[in-house]
Design a protein around this motif. Sequence first.
Motif: not given
Length: 71
Positions: A33-35, A60-71
């Motif tokens: 979550a911090s990442s 990319v980092r935010a999407a990867k660690y938040a488990g969300q698709p990259l927009t």
Amino acid sequence: MSGAGFRAARYTGGLWVGKYLKTVTYQQVTDPASSARLGKVCGRAARTELFEGHARSGDVRAAKYAGQPLT
């Protein structure tokens, strides 16, 4: 040059191999979550400086660690 300049090695330690070494440090974020949050913040900061490549890396980092698709 005065004689005092030549005696500086007596109190400064002179020249040694450590003068040519570069100290490198790093930090590690272990909480996903911090990442993700760090990725969002870095992406936003990079965009304000018009560094789009760096901003996308943060996205990319935010999407990867938040488990969300990259927009």
